[in-house]
Design a protein around this motif. Sequence first.
Motif, PDB file in Angstrom:
ATOM      1  N   VAL A   8       2.349  -0.639   4.689  1.00 38.50           N
ATOM      2  CA  VAL A   8       1.958   0.254   3.928  1.00 38.50           C
ATOM      3  C   VAL A   8       4.249   1.216   3.656  1.00 38.50           C
ATOM      4  N   VAL A  57      -2.084   5.692   7.526  1.00 40.74           N
ATOM      5  CA  VAL A  57      -1.130   5.479   7.333  1.00 40.74           C
ATOM      6  C   VAL A  57      -1.189   3.742   8.495  1.00 40.74           C
ATOM      7  N   VAL A 103       1.090   5.141   0.430  1.00 36.04           N
ATOM      8  CA  VAL A 103       0.406   6.674   0.335  1.00 36.04           C
ATOM      9  C   VAL A 103       1.390   7.865   0.820  1.00 36.04           C
ATOM     10  N   VAL A 142       1.520  -0.922  -0.095  1.00 35.23           N
ATOM     11  CA  VAL A 142      -0.381  -0.077  -0.021  1.00 35.23           C
ATOM     12  C   VAL A 142       0.678   1.365  -0.060  1.00 35.23           C
TER      13      VAL A 142
END
Length: 262
Positions: free
Chosen positions: A51, A42, A28, A26
């Motif tokens: 993340v 986050v 961000v 992921v």
Amino acid sequence: MTSTRTVTLCPDPPLTLHEAGDGRPVLVLHGGGGPASVAGLVAHLAGHGHVVAPVHPGWSGTPRPAWLTGVDDLALAYLHHLHDRDLRDVLVVGSSLGGWIAAEMAVRDTAHRITGLVLIDAVGVRIENEPIRDFFTLDARGIADYAWHDSERYYVDPAAVPAEQLAARQGDMGALRVLAGSPYMHDPKLLRRLARVDVPALLLWGESDRIVTPAYGRAYTAAFPNARFDLVAGAGHLPHVEQPEATFALVDAHLSAGGGGA
């Protein structure tokens, strides 16, 4: 487990990365307010996957190479980072400027590493009759009034801010002006190019955002062939800060329904 590190990917700029969680990648991407503005996002998304949250070069005192002068440069640098780490099935989540970067990444992702997008009050496109508020012309009171639903809660008197914090903010704004100042906060070609981005996209908007209005957000959403628009009540330009529970619930529902990709 969380970590922060700096990686150098020649010929791309050095990237300072905060990483947390395990599982699906992921990415961000923060907005002009810097990495602190997405810290809660986050932390929440670390429960869904691994993340990776970069600090955009030029923010928080990080170096910005002289050649890095546009959002397209950042989009390519982050795509190269996904490629160099062989990250696949990537969900990209971006707030404001970060949403613009995410959209620019998606239109350039010929390797199909990105399989889902979440754009939160994103800038980046030109919508007829829905201009992007010129952030650089606003004083602290104006920023509070245009960016927040509860402006009194989030207004910060510059006189009460320590000098080092003011200097850091000025550095961030200087980087923002270089990357997104002309043409202001948009790529004139991006809206048309979004028709080729067929990954599932969720566009979340604060109902009280006056930087980019919900009408702007709906038009942005309509440019994607596979996108959903959701409005967050009681929030402005940063709904994940003003209304985190409601925002996270919408993201979770989107991902649970398979809207985040593979």
